[in-house]
Design a protein around this motif. Structure first.
Motif, PDB file in Angstrom:
ATOM      1  N   GLN A   4      -9.749 -11.466  -0.815  1.00 11.43           N
ATOM      2  CA  GLN A   4      -9.195 -12.640  -0.178  1.00 11.43           C
ATOM      3  C   GLN A   4      -9.896 -13.850  -0.993  1.00 11.43           C
ATOM      4  O   GLN A   4     -11.151 -13.890  -1.417  1.00 11.43           O
ATOM      5  N   TYR A  59     -10.510  -4.960   0.906  1.00  8.85           N
ATOM      6  CA  TYR A  59      -9.769  -6.103   1.197  1.00  8.85           C
ATOM      7  C   TYR A  59     -10.360  -7.468   0.234  1.00  8.85           C
ATOM      8  O   TYR A  59     -11.351  -7.182   0.025  1.00  8.85           O
ATOM      9  N   GLN A  91      -7.652  -5.377   9.021  1.00  6.39           N
ATOM     10  CA  GLN A  91      -8.105  -6.580   8.090  1.00  6.39           C
ATOM     11  C   GLN A  91      -9.145  -7.464   8.890  1.00  6.39           C
ATOM     12  O   GLN A  91      -8.878  -7.830  10.004  1.00  6.39           O
ATOM     13  N   GLN A 101      -6.435  -0.431  -0.190  1.00  6.04           N
ATOM     14  CA  GLN A 101      -6.069  -1.384   0.552  1.00  6.04           C
ATOM     15  C   GLN A 101      -4.761  -1.226   1.337  1.00  6.04           C
ATOM     16  O   GLN A 101      -4.486  -1.798   2.383  1.00  6.04           O
ATOM     17  N   LYS A 102      -4.022  -0.097   1.134  1.00  6.48           N
ATOM     18  CA  LYS A 102      -2.762   0.278   2.061  1.00  6.48           C
ATOM     19  C   LYS A 102      -3.529   0.776   3.535  1.00  6.48           C
ATOM     20  O   LYS A 102      -2.993   0.498   4.337  1.00  6.48           O
ATOM     21  N   ASN A 103      -4.714   1.427   3.347  1.00 11.43           N
ATOM     22  CA  ASN A 103      -5.512   1.790   4.622  1.00 11.43           C
ATOM     23  C   ASN A 103      -5.638   0.499   5.481  1.00 11.43           C
ATOM     24  O   ASN A 103      -5.529   0.853   6.743  1.00 11.43           O
ATOM     25  N   VAL A 104      -5.876  -0.450   4.846  1.00  9.10           N
ATOM     26  CA  VAL A 104      -5.932  -1.785   5.651  1.00  9.10           C
ATOM     27  C   VAL A 104      -4.848  -2.172   6.513  1.00  9.10           C
ATOM     28  O   VAL A 104      -5.059  -2.562   7.592  1.00  9.10           O
ATOM     29  N   GLU A 105      -3.805  -2.086   5.692  1.00  2.65           N
ATOM     30  CA  GLU A 105      -2.376  -2.409   6.426  1.00  2.65           C
ATOM     31  C   GLU A 105      -1.988  -1.587   7.512  1.00  2.65           C
ATOM     32  O   GLU A 105      -1.504  -2.037   8.479  1.00  2.65           O
ATOM     33  N   GLN A 106      -2.160  -0.285   7.150  1.00  2.16           N
ATOM     34  CA  GLN A 106      -1.615   0.963   8.003  1.00  2.16           C
ATOM     35  C   GLN A 106      -2.520   0.886   9.307  1.00  2.16           C
ATOM     36  O   GLN A 106      -2.056   0.841  10.448  1.00  2.16           O
ATOM     37  N   ASP A 107      -3.845   0.561   9.145  1.00  4.56           N
ATOM     38  CA  ASP A 107      -4.719   0.924  10.246  1.00  4.56           C
ATOM     39  C   ASP A 107      -4.885  -0.544  11.130  1.00  4.56           C
ATOM     40  O   ASP A 107      -5.558  -0.792  11.943  1.00  4.56           O
ATOM     41  N   HIS A 108      -4.476  -1.679  10.675  1.00  4.15           N
ATOM     42  CA  HIS A 108      -4.447  -3.143  10.913  1.00  4.15           C
ATOM     43  C   HIS A 108      -6.005  -3.262  11.026  1.00  4.15           C
ATOM     44  O   HIS A 108      -6.537  -3.892  11.907  1.00  4.15           O
ATOM     45  N   TYR A 166     -11.910   1.271   3.239  1.00  7.78           N
ATOM     46  CA  TYR A 166     -10.932   0.171   3.268  1.00  7.78           C
ATOM     47  C   TYR A 166     -11.401  -0.529   1.871  1.00  7.78           C
ATOM     48  O   TYR A 166     -12.570  -0.669   1.474  1.00  7.78           O
TER      49      TYR A 166
END
Length: 146
Positions: free
Chosen positions: A141, A139, A66, A57-64, A137
């Motif tokens: 929602q 994600y 989403q 989940q942090k990889n999604v935020e760090q690499d933008h 990744y």
């Protein structure tokens, strides 16, 4: 009424114990008739794997990375930042029997389209677990299908 006044302490003790045992038996029968709770039997395994989930989940935020999710007509389009391979899971809060899982594979454009003809209307939890290059990744929602 005269017979009850003639009872000694032993009869009152036995009557009290029998009443208490009947109470316990009634409570046990009541508890056994209750529906089974939704207790997760694999909570320990999920707890051990939570660190991997958190990192993805942090990889999604760090690499933008989403994904962009759009519901258009009878289809859902998911746009990734690049080529992605993985798994989509649709979880229905109202019951597990409606849950659906499918494989995810996109081309170089990163667009994945899902027909929504087999899905019920309402709230769904969408969980996307994919790999892009050497990075993994995750994600999640909540979506509402028309």
């Amino acid at each position: 009424m005269e017979a009850i006044k003639n009872w000694n302490w032993g009869k009152w003790l036995v009557t009290g114990m029998v009443t208490f045992m009947l109470f316990i038996i009634c409570m046990a029968v009541y508890m056994l008739r209750q529906p089974a709770d939704d207790y997760d039997n694999s909570y320990y395994e999920k707890g051990l794997a939570y660190n991997n989930e958190y990192i993805r989940q942090k990889n999604v935020e760090q690499d933008h990375a989403q994904p962009i999710i759009k519901v258009e007509g009878n289809a859902m389009n998911i746009q990734f930042t690049g080529e992605a391979n993985g798994k989509l899971t649709f979880l229905r809060p109202s019951g597990q029997r409606f849950d659906k899982a499918m494989d995810l594979a996109t081309g170089a454009g990163g667009l994945f389209s899902i027909p929504l003809t087999d899905f019920k209307q309402g709230r769904w939890q969408l969980v996307i677990n994919w790999q892009q290059g050497n990075r993994q990744y995750l994600y999640k929602q909540e979506i509402t299908l028309p």
